[in-house]
Design a protein around this motif. Structure first.
Motif: not given
Length: 776
Positions: A355-374
């Motif tokens: 569940v968590s990765l399904k919601l987090i990884t789409p942010a990486f497909e756009q323009t990932p920010k440092a906060s997303c990686v954190m």
């Protein structure tokens, strides 16, 4: 008499206020008795404490009057109910009195009133809320404490609807700098949660205030909050035992639970879980508040709520992730720490990675920010090895995407990317073997950015950890394992590289950081060099790559020639790489490229990889360009060119024709006038070898005129101000005197009288004479 109201209290303790009151009470026809008899609306007290008649000017007397009212309430109890309206008006005025002690006594009086007539108090309780809230921020902390306690009693025994009117004020007091004030708030909220008649309606508003005290800096306050919370949870369990029966019988603690944390009771967890949907939106809003202390408090409370909610977090993930992303960009480090290193880890602990990765990884497909990686790093850190194992490949592929690992050269972004890799290695251990290549790509990219040495050391340490979980000796073994794939990975686009291409820096890291391993992948390595170092490529990019090659050649036996295979690529390196870049082109960058190419050529010669046999093969192609390089602006280029010509003369000078001899000495002779002492000394040494080569050459007879000119020029430099150069030129002339000694003697005799230091001329004449005598 007044003493009957409080038999245990001596009259003397009342002081001036007591004496005034006694006079009023004991006077048979005094002003108060007269007012009581004549007033159309007789009240319990004279109009000395409440408008519109005006206030008693004496502070002591006002205090004494409120104290008397408090005694009456304690003594008479419910019998004072008929005067509740008068009491309320008195308290409304007294709570706003200018004298702090009157306010405090009024608060105690309000508590006594609430307890004395609970059945009737609710009719007037709301009228006390406004003056209490006006006093709750009083400058004296004791007043604030009494107001908070009074507010608790007024609402608990009065109208519970007033909770909404006081919550914001009580919440503000949780930021009070005085621990006793915060202690009072915790006590009031705890009592409400236990005893307030309508507490079920206010759980979602009161629970955040009590849980907010869990992070109080005073241990006593924290302990108090926990004590109340445990009682509240147990009470709620008993009240809802039927609904919780299955959970009480079959509840199992999570196998992976945050270290150092004690799991709250079932009642506490259920209370939070059932009210989280109402609490979370407001809390998320506070996480972005402009007041720093509010954001810190909200971030601390978020952790406590998530710890209680456990897997119920799942249904709030979208809102929670949006809040975490924003909070991780906060300027306040404590907010970031509470969110990224603590709260986000609980997502990994309690929420399925599916569940968590399904919601987090789409942010990486756009323009990932440092906060997303954190946030992703913290989620990984909070997960267990077993539940994360099926998702390891997905995580490795996500992090190694060009749009993720090459998105930014910002150090902070790369630090968070490194944290992700570190978390994966720490949690997944040997499972990281299947994504070892992807992680190496990420680590190489991080090391490639221009950053501090500290970050590079962290990357190297992480590489060592990755090698360790795979039971490899060092990170060099990782390079050995993946060197071909890494070079193929970056070389795909090498045709279009420019100085801004991240692949150039990645190539530098792979080539220089892999140590001896690069010597095992020379096919791919040389192919990249040959492609990128053509004269039509970006000059800045060529300069960077030439610099890399120069560094490697300086320690060839430890790098590119570690396997002894580099000599087989020499012809390609010289003809296809060095020679084209020695061609003259205008511009500083082109000059820097030529300088680096000359350095590379010298490194090949100096480490003896370019054997005499190889030199013979390339002399015709390289000699003109190297001689031309002796006229470069760069001192190091001129110096290296002189040394290279010197080596070429020693190896194949005897095979030069007259034109080559002429061109060589002409350019070398100019270097005797160089601004650099090192270059002049190197030129002198080269001319000495030139004479040696000419002595055994077949073209010696045709070079007499040139030798005569060279004698003349060298004799000028024999009187140079630099003594070291004089000695070097003397040795050159001694070597050259073997060719035409008589000619040299005539030249010396013609200029000796002009020299400031004729001693070197005399030494040279003596040397020639000695050579002749030894010959006979």
């Amino acid at each position: 008499p007044a003493s009957d109201l409080s038999p245990s209290r001596p009259r003397e303790s009342w002081g001036g206020a007591g004496r005034a009151l006694r006079r009023e009470l004991s006077s048979p026809k005094g002003s108060w008795m007269t007012w009581r008899e004549n007033s159309p609306n007789p009240s319990l007290f004279p109009p000395r404490l409440c408008p519109p008649q005006g206030a008693e000017p004496s502070e002591e007397l006002r205090l004494g009057l409120v104290q008397l009212l408090s005694l009456l309430l304690q003594r008479c109890g419910a019998a004072t109910a008929p005067y509740l309206g008068d009491i309320a008006r008195v308290l409304q005025a007294a709570l706003l009195d200018h004298y702090a002690e009157v306010r405090r006594e009024s608060c105690r009086c309000a508590v006594a009133c609430a307890r004395a007539m609970p059945e009737h108090f609710h009719m007037q309780s709301e009228s006390l809320i406004k003056p209490l809230m006006q006093t709750i921020s009083h400058q004296h902390y004791r007043v604030r404490v009494d107001v908070i306690q009074a507010t608790g009693a007024v609402i608990q025994f009065g109208n519970g609807k007033s909770v909404d009117d006081v919550l914001s004020h009580l919440a503000q007091r949780l930021f009070d700098e005085i621990p006793k004030v915060r202690h009072a708030v915790t006590t009031v909220i705890g009592e409400w949660l236990l005893h307030l008649r309508d507490r079920y309606s206010y759980f979602h508003k009161l629970i955040p205030l009590l849980l907010g005290s869990f992070t109080d800096e005073i241990p006593e306050n924290t302990k108090l909050a926990w004590t109340y919370w445990e009682k509240i949870g147990l009470q709620w369990e008993k009240e809802n035992e039927e609904n919780l029966k299955d959970k009480m019988d079959f509840s199992v603690s999570p196998s992976h639970y945050p270290k150092g944390e004690t799991r709250p009771g079932l009642g506490c967890r259920e209370l939070v879980s059932r009210n989280l949907s109402k609490i979370l939106p407001g809390l998320c809003h506070d996480m972005t508040d402009w007041v720093e202390s509010t954001r810190i408090k909200a971030s601390q409370l978020l952790y406590t709520l998530l710890l209680h909610a456990e897997d119920h977090i799942t249904q709030h993930m979208e809102l929670l992730l949006r809040t975490l992303y924003q909070a991780c960009s906060d300027e306040q480090r404590e907010v970031v720490r509470n969110v990224s290193l603590v709260s986000a880890e609980l997502i990994g602990t309690f929420v399925s990675p599916k569940v968590s990765l399904k919601l987090i990884t789409p942010a990486f497909e756009q323009t990932p920010k440092a906060s997303c990686v954190m946030v992703l790093a913290a989620v990984i850190q909070g997960s267990s090895k077993e539940i994360l194992q099926p998702h390891v490949t997905q995580l490795g592929n996500t992090l190694s995407q060009a749009g993720v690992c090459q998105r930014s050269e910002e150090v902070f972004y790369m630090e968070q990317l490194l944290s992700c890799v570190q978390a994966l290695i720490e949690v997944c251990q040997e499972d990281c073997k299947e994504i070892s290549l992807q992680l190496m790509k990420v680590l190489v990219t991080i090391m490639a950015i221009p950053s501090s040495q500290d970050l590079k050391e962290k990357v190297e340490k992480t590489m060592s950890s990755l090698a360790e979980v795979q039971q490899l000796e060092s990170f060099h073994c990782l390079y050995k394992q993946h060197i071909i794939q890494l070079l193929e990975w970056i070389s795909v686009s090498c045709e279009g590289w420019s100085c801004y291409s991240p692949e150039v820096l990645q190539f530098e890291v792979i080539a220089t950081h892999s140590g001896p391993v690069i010597g095992e992948a020379l096919d791919d390595f040389i192919l990249v060099l040959k492609t990128c170092l053509q004269p039509n490529k970006d000059p800045q990019m060529r300069l960077k790559i030439f610099t890399v090659l120069s560094q490697l050649l300086q320690k060839a036996s430890e790098t590119i020639n570690s396997q002894g295979l580099f000599p087989s690529y020499l012809e390609t390196v010289i003809k296809d790489i060095l020679a084209p870049n020695l061609q003259w082109h205008a511009g500083r960058t082109a000059a820097a490229i030529r300088a680096t190419a000359v350095l590379c050529l010298w490194a090949l010669i100096h480490c003896e990889m370019l054997s005499p046999k190889e030199i013979l093969k390339v002399k015709d192609e390289l000699m003109p360009q190297v001689i031309a390089s002796m006229d470069e602006d760069s001192k190091i280029t001129r110096l290296m060119a002189c040394r290279i010509v010197d080596v070429f003369l020693r190896v194949c000078g005897r095979q030069f024709d007259a034109d080559k001899f002429k061109n060589t000495y002409t350019e070398v002779l100019k270097r005797l006038d160089d601004a650099s002492c090192d270059v002049r000394m190197a030129a002198a040494h080269t001319l000495a070898n030139w004479f040696k080569c000419l002595k055994d050459s077949d073209v010696k007879s045709s070079m007499e005129g040139h030798v005569e000119f060279l004698y003349q020029e060298l004799l000028v430099h024999l009187d140079d101000p630099d003594e070291n150069l004089q000695k070097a030129v003397l040795e050159v002339l001694k070597e050259g005197s073997i060719l035409y000694p008589d000619l040299l003697v005539r030249e010396i005799e013609g200029v000796v009288h002009k020299h400031q230091t004729p001693v070197y001329c005399n030494q040279l004449l003596h040397h020639i004479q000695s050579a002749k005598e030894s010959a006979f």
